[in-house]
Write a protein that holds these residues in place. Structure first.
Motif, PDB file in Angstrom:
ATOM      1  N   SER A   1      56.875 -10.510 -34.360  1.00  0.00           N
ATOM      2  CA  SER A   1      55.966  -9.516 -34.944  1.00  0.00           C
ATOM      3  C   SER A   1      56.723  -8.287 -35.445  1.00  0.00           C
ATOM      4  O   SER A   1      56.252  -7.581 -36.330  1.00  0.00           O
ATOM      5  CB  SER A   1      54.887  -9.127 -33.947  1.00  0.00           C
ATOM      6  OG  SER A   1      55.472  -8.427 -32.876  1.00  0.00           O
ATOM      7  N   SER A   2      57.910  -8.024 -34.872  1.00  0.00           N
ATOM      8  CA  SER A   2      58.654  -6.843 -35.326  1.00  0.00           C
ATOM      9  C   SER A   2      59.303  -7.059 -36.688  1.00  0.00           C
ATOM     10  O   SER A   2      59.875  -6.129 -37.259  1.00  0.00           O
ATOM     11  CB  SER A   2      59.699  -6.437 -34.291  1.00  0.00           C
ATOM     12  OG  SER A   2      60.675  -7.426 -34.177  1.00  0.00           O
TER      13      SER A   2
ATOM     14  N   ARG B   1      56.483  -1.617 -41.997  1.00  0.00           N
ATOM     15  CA  ARG B   1      55.314  -0.734 -41.958  1.00  0.00           C
ATOM     16  C   ARG B   1      54.450  -0.951 -43.196  1.00  0.00           C
ATOM     17  O   ARG B   1      53.241  -0.926 -43.128  1.00  0.00           O
ATOM     18  CB  ARG B   1      55.769   0.712 -41.861  1.00  0.00           C
ATOM     19  CG  ARG B   1      54.670   1.660 -41.517  1.00  0.00           C
ATOM     20  CD  ARG B   1      55.182   3.057 -41.320  1.00  0.00           C
ATOM     21  NE  ARG B   1      55.861   3.217 -40.052  1.00  0.00           N
ATOM     22  CZ  ARG B   1      56.476   4.336 -39.683  1.00  0.00           C
ATOM     23  NH1 ARG B   1      56.486   5.364 -40.473  1.00  0.00           N
ATOM     24  NH2 ARG B   1      57.080   4.424 -38.520  1.00  0.00           N
TER      25      ARG B   1
ATOM     26  N   GLU C   1      59.500   2.804 -32.124  1.00  0.00           N
ATOM     27  CA  GLU C   1      58.866   3.100 -33.412  1.00  0.00           C
ATOM     28  C   GLU C   1      58.582   1.808 -34.163  1.00  0.00           C
ATOM     29  O   GLU C   1      59.170   0.763 -33.869  1.00  0.00           O
ATOM     30  CB  GLU C   1      59.808   3.963 -34.262  1.00  0.00           C
ATOM     31  CG  GLU C   1      59.790   5.436 -33.900  1.00  0.00           C
ATOM     32  CD  GLU C   1      58.526   6.136 -34.362  1.00  0.00           C
ATOM     33  OE1 GLU C   1      57.945   5.740 -35.398  1.00  0.00           O
ATOM     34  OE2 GLU C   1      58.097   7.078 -33.685  1.00  0.00           O
ATOM     35  N   SER C   2      57.706   1.886 -35.150  1.00  0.00           N
ATOM     36  CA  SER C   2      57.463   0.697 -35.982  1.00  0.00           C
ATOM     37  C   SER C   2      58.326   0.804 -37.232  1.00  0.00           C
ATOM     38  O   SER C   2      57.815   0.841 -38.356  1.00  0.00           O
ATOM     39  CB  SER C   2      55.987   0.582 -36.330  1.00  0.00           C
ATOM     40  OG  SER C   2      55.569   1.729 -37.024  1.00  0.00           O
ATOM     41  N   ALA C   3      59.597   0.894 -37.037  1.00  0.00           N
ATOM     42  CA  ALA C   3      60.546   0.981 -38.154  1.00  0.00           C
ATOM     43  C   ALA C   3      61.915   0.558 -37.649  1.00  0.00           C
ATOM     44  O   ALA C   3      62.190   0.651 -36.444  1.00  0.00           O
ATOM     45  CB  ALA C   3      60.616   2.420 -38.665  1.00  0.00           C
TER      46      ALA C   3
ATOM     47  N   LYS D   1      68.142   5.102 -27.609  1.00  0.00           N
ATOM     48  CA  LYS D   1      67.950   3.652 -27.630  1.00  0.00           C
ATOM     49  C   LYS D   1      66.689   3.392 -28.457  1.00  0.00           C
ATOM     50  O   LYS D   1      65.588   3.770 -28.045  1.00  0.00           O
ATOM     51  CB  LYS D   1      67.771   3.155 -26.194  1.00  0.00           C
ATOM     52  CG  LYS D   1      67.766   1.665 -26.080  1.00  0.00           C
ATOM     53  CD  LYS D   1      67.675   1.291 -24.608  1.00  0.00           C
ATOM     54  CE  LYS D   1      67.184  -0.125 -24.471  1.00  0.00           C
ATOM     55  NZ  LYS D   1      66.718  -0.389 -23.121  1.00  0.00           N
TER      56      LYS D   1
ATOM     57  N   THR E   1      63.911   1.083 -30.368  1.00  0.00           N
ATOM     58  CA  THR E   1      63.288  -0.246 -30.373  1.00  0.00           C
ATOM     59  C   THR E   1      62.243  -0.303 -31.484  1.00  0.00           C
ATOM     60  O   THR E   1      61.420   0.604 -31.615  1.00  0.00           O
ATOM     61  CB  THR E   1      62.599  -0.538 -29.012  1.00  0.00           C
ATOM     62  OG1 THR E   1      63.562  -0.369 -27.975  1.00  0.00           O
ATOM     63  CG2 THR E   1      62.054  -1.957 -28.958  1.00  0.00           C
ATOM     64  N   ASN E   2      62.316  -1.379 -32.251  1.00  0.00           N
ATOM     65  CA  ASN E   2      61.386  -1.565 -33.373  1.00  0.00           C
ATOM     66  C   ASN E   2      60.258  -2.516 -32.971  1.00  0.00           C
ATOM     67  O   ASN E   2      60.516  -3.659 -32.613  1.00  0.00           O
ATOM     68  CB  ASN E   2      62.180  -2.122 -34.569  1.00  0.00           C
ATOM     69  CG  ASN E   2      61.296  -2.434 -35.758  1.00  0.00           C
ATOM     70  OD1 ASN E   2      60.165  -1.973 -35.844  1.00  0.00           O
ATOM     71  ND2 ASN E   2      61.806  -3.221 -36.693  1.00  0.00           N
ATOM     72  N   VAL E   3      59.046  -2.024 -33.008  1.00  0.00           N
ATOM     73  CA  VAL E   3      57.874  -2.858 -32.690  1.00  0.00           C
ATOM     74  C   VAL E   3      56.922  -2.746 -33.873  1.00  0.00           C
ATOM     75  O   VAL E   3      56.772  -1.646 -34.431  1.00  0.00           O
ATOM     76  CB  VAL E   3      57.158  -2.326 -31.419  1.00  0.00           C
ATOM     77  CG1 VAL E   3      55.948  -3.169 -31.076  1.00  0.00           C
ATOM     78  CG2 VAL E   3      58.116  -2.295 -30.243  1.00  0.00           C
ATOM     79  N   ASP E   4      56.295  -3.852 -34.275  1.00  0.00           N
ATOM     80  CA  ASP E   4      55.395  -3.745 -35.427  1.00  0.00           C
ATOM     81  C   ASP E   4      54.233  -2.795 -35.121  1.00  0.00           C
ATOM     82  O   ASP E   4      53.852  -2.632 -33.964  1.00  0.00           O
ATOM     83  CB  ASP E   4      54.897  -5.124 -35.875  1.00  0.00           C
ATOM     84  CG  ASP E   4      53.791  -5.651 -35.007  1.00  0.00           C
ATOM     85  OD1 ASP E   4      54.095  -6.188 -33.944  1.00  0.00           O
ATOM     86  OD2 ASP E   4      52.616  -5.494 -35.373  1.00  0.00           O
TER      87      ASP E   4
END
Lengths: 290, 444
Positions: free
Chosen positions: A245-246, A250, B49-51, B71, B73-76
């Motif tokens: 999903s990542s 955006r 963050e979502s990036a 650190k 972390t990218n999460v949608d």
């Protein structure tokens, strides 16, 4: 001399269910396989081809670049795919082993031992299967935080075990209940204790049931998203299903890359389901016929 | 013998009680167990963050300056919202810095899920250069600082317009509609307008922007629906969007198209000639990128056509905030201050060296940074964007997004989607949205 038998109304009536069944099977296959084939088609296309309208029902120039980028690329994406693949295997295998061991003991106790509140406990355990995941998410999250198990394999595996144990116990209980008790009595007569009877007599007979339970647990664990999403805070424990999903940006959706990642994620369960489906069916039907 | 059995049973009972007590103790003692530290050096903070992560060279620079390791972390985006909610509800640490979307500002402020940034940063000093700061302020709290300058703009494929004989860009909605009809009539493209009618957030924001263009806003200052009258801007905007489908300006297939799909699959591939509510920065990050576009050099921003008033571009930014469960709030604040500073964002956007370029970064949140990029010729149509950013951007909800925003948005996109699909009229859709909004505003 060949006999020619004219079609009878009866034969006509018999033929119809066959046609209906075939049409039904075809519809079912189309319904279930089309999305997978569509994803496979997209995964073999470039970004421009995947975005084109009308859509390509077959990849115009099939290429494996998306898979190569996911598996062997130099950037963060390939590293994340590799790490999350390892994570998902560790978490699912561990959850399966622990669940099957505990479920076997619990199922044997519920099926063969007599103690106060046995039925009540059994049905109480089964009743937990009716809880939607969201109702237990926050309490489990708090408990895992308190135990320092957030973002650990142990935490995720424990949550999986708590979720899948009732179903596994139920399947194995149905399976063990269907075995003849006389063999266990013979073992007891020969001086074996409960654990010896379970290990040497019951388990060899119940092996197909154990395999079914393990498969169903493994596949259920593989498909998890919500719990590992919340309980994993970085790539050290994040399973493949969450990592995919990542890939969503955006404001951009790389459908070809997402489709390739999806195909990778379903590869293991698809192979298991394809080659071991009889065990899955047996497990789901355990106890339905005595 | 019986004595032993009783003793064994008692031992089991005690064991079971002990186990149960332990579990209860664990469960009840699980309030935020993360110890809060005021340290601003020698610590590692988690940024979720979502990036994609910013360039390593920049993060290393921050660590060198402050002694704080990041650190990232990218999460949608959608999953991140779930994580934020779960962690806040469970009062559990998951990040020191995370996303604050404009649409959740009211909720975050009301529920106290994020620290007030004004406790850490001199926000009054930033106001003049950060036009979108208002979008992160609710109930007197600043729950985040804008991480980019996302706002809605109108984009036009000028080559397609020129093929239809249109060289003067429209300034009013009527002119814009007529131009789209001309593009269609001349056979340049079958469906010239992109409206993402899939039942998703992008449809709601499209309607808000269109409502702004018709000279109004969706909610009143008291968060009541301002779109129920047929004369209202919101009503006219919904009618205009649905009529565009009926007139064949929008493809019927767009009922399943989300905003990003419309931009990537239709606008960037020359299947449509215009997107009325597009994202600022898309020309540079999408339409002029050869890998993702077949219309490079053809798409331009135009001042949003209006029904007569001044052009209005509504804000749609993502920000950064500090959850109240953070372990290192002061260190987190230092990072946010650094990340959102004009000097750093200029480098992210291309005014620094190659290893400082943040390729997925859209637009700096600071006016001075946008100006510097425009002057340095590092921003596609930078002068136009800067002018819009400076003069015409405004929050979608002037008083901050209400706490019940997500329910309102759901009502908006499901009903406008249904109207586009033909299962209800624009009037019916508006009435249903209004009914939901009234109910939400009254708190029932």
């Amino acid at each position: 001399m060949a006999l020619s038998i004219p079609p009878t109304p009866l034969r006509g009536r018999r033929a119809r269910p066959g046609v209906v069944r075939s049409v039904g099977v075809v519809l079912l296959l189309v319904w279930t396989l089309l999305p997978v084939l569509w994803a496979l088609d997209l995964s073999l296309q470039t970004g421009a081809q995947a975005a084109s309208k009308p859509a390509h029902y077959l990849p115009p120039t099939p290429q494996l670049a998306n898979y190569a980028r996911l598996l062997f690329g130099d950037g963060d994406i390939a590293e994340s795919v590799r790490q999350s693949s390892v994570n998902i295997v560790i978490e699912c295998v561990a959850a399966t082993v622990v669940t099957v061991v505990l479920a076997t003991l619990a199922a044997y106790a519920f099926a063969r031992m007599t103690f106060r509140g046995r039925n009540a406990l059994f049905y109480l355990a089964l009743a937990t299967m009716a809880f939607p995941a969201y109702t237990t998410l926050i309490p489990l999250y708090r408990i895992m935080t308190g135990l320092g198990l957030v973002n650990t394999y142990t935490g995720i595996v424990l949550v999986y075990v708590s979720g899948f144990l009732p179903l596994a116990t139920w399947i194995l209980h149905s399976y063990l209940s269907s075995l003849p008790i006389s063999l266990e009595e013979a073992g007891t007569m020969d001086g074996a204790n409960r654990m010896q009877v379970l290990w040497h007599v019951v388990l060899p007979l119940a092996l197909p049931g154990v395999v079914s339970t393990a498969l169903i647990t493994f596949l259920s664990a593989w498909g998890q998203f919500l719990f590992p999403l919340v309980l994993s805070t970085d790539m050290s424990t994040e399973p493949l299903t969450v990592m995919i999903s990542s890939l969503l940006g955006r404001h951009t959706v790389p459908v070809n890359l997402l489709s390739a990642a999806g195909m990778l994620a379903i590869a293991v369960p698809a192979v298991l389901a394809l080659f071991l489906n009889r065990y899955i069916v047996n497990g789901l039907l355990a106890g339905s016929v005595k | 013998m019986k004595l032993f059995a009783t003793a064994a049973r008692r031992r089991r009972g005690v064991l079971a009680l002990g186990l149960a007590a332990g579990l209860v103790a664990v469960a009840s003692g699980c309030s935020n167990s993360a110890a809060v530290s005021d340290k601003t050096s020698g610590v590692t903070i988690n940024v979720v963050e979502s990036a994609e992560a910013p360039p390593k060279a920049m993060l290393d620079q921050f660590t060198k300056q402050t002694g704080i390791t990041v650190k990232w972390t990218n999460v949608d985006w959608d999953s991140l919202q779930t994580k934020i909610t779960a962690a806040a509800t469970a009062k559990t640490y998951f990040a020191d810095v995370t996303d604050v979307d404009w649409s959740r500002v009211g909720q975050f402020a009301k529920l106290g899920w994020f620290y007030d940034m004004s406790d850490y940063v001199d926000v009054d000093k930033l106001k003049a250069d950060l036009p979108q700061l208002n979008s992160f302020t609710a109930d007197g709290k600043v729950v985040g600082l804008p991480g980019d300058a996302m706002f809605m703009v109108t984009t036009v494929n000028t080559k397609m317009f020129a093929e239809a004989g249109i060289t003067k860009m429209p300034t009013t909605i009527d002119e814009y509609t007529q131009d789209l009809k001309t593009v269609k009539a001349k056979g340049v493209v079958q469906y010239p307008l992109n409206i993402p009618f899939a039942a998703a957030e992008g449809l709601s924001t499209y309607w808000y922007e269109t409502t702004g263009a018709f000279g109004g806003s969706v909610l009143t200052d008291k968060d009541e629906p301002a779109f129920t009258s047929p004369d209202s801007a919101g009503y006219k905007a919904a009618e205009w969007m649905i009529q565009a489908v009926k007139d064949g300006l929008v493809s019927p297939g767009e009922i399943n198209t989300t905003d990003s799909q419309g931009q990537q699959n239709l606008m960037a591939t020359g299947k449509v000639a215009s997107t009325f509510s597009d994202y600022a920065g898309n020309v540079g990050t999408l339409y002029n990128v050869k890998d993702t576009s077949t219309v490079t050099g053809q798409v331009k921003y135009i001042p949003t056509p209006t029904s007569g008033g001044e052009p209005k571009n509504l804000d749609n930014p993502d920000g950064m905030g500090i959850p109240v469960t953070a372990k290192y709030p002061k260190a987190a604040a230092k990072f946010i201050e650094w990340y959102t500073s004009a000097a750093v964002q200029e480098k992210f956007a291309g005014l620094g060296s190659a290893d400082q370029l943040y390729s997925t970064f859209s637009l700096p949140a600071h006016l001075t940074a946008v100006e510097a990029l425009a002057n340095g010729d590092k921003l596609d149509q930078g002068a136009t964007l800067k002018q819009m950013f400076q003069n015409s951007t405004a929050p979608i909800f002037p008083g901050g997004a209400p706490t019940w925003y997500s329910s309102l948005s759901k009502a908006v996109y499901t009903n406008l989607h249904a109207a586009a699909a033909g299962s209800e009229t624009a009037d019916q859709a508006i009435k249903k949205i209004a009914s939901t909004a009234k109910q939400l505003a009254s708190g029932s």
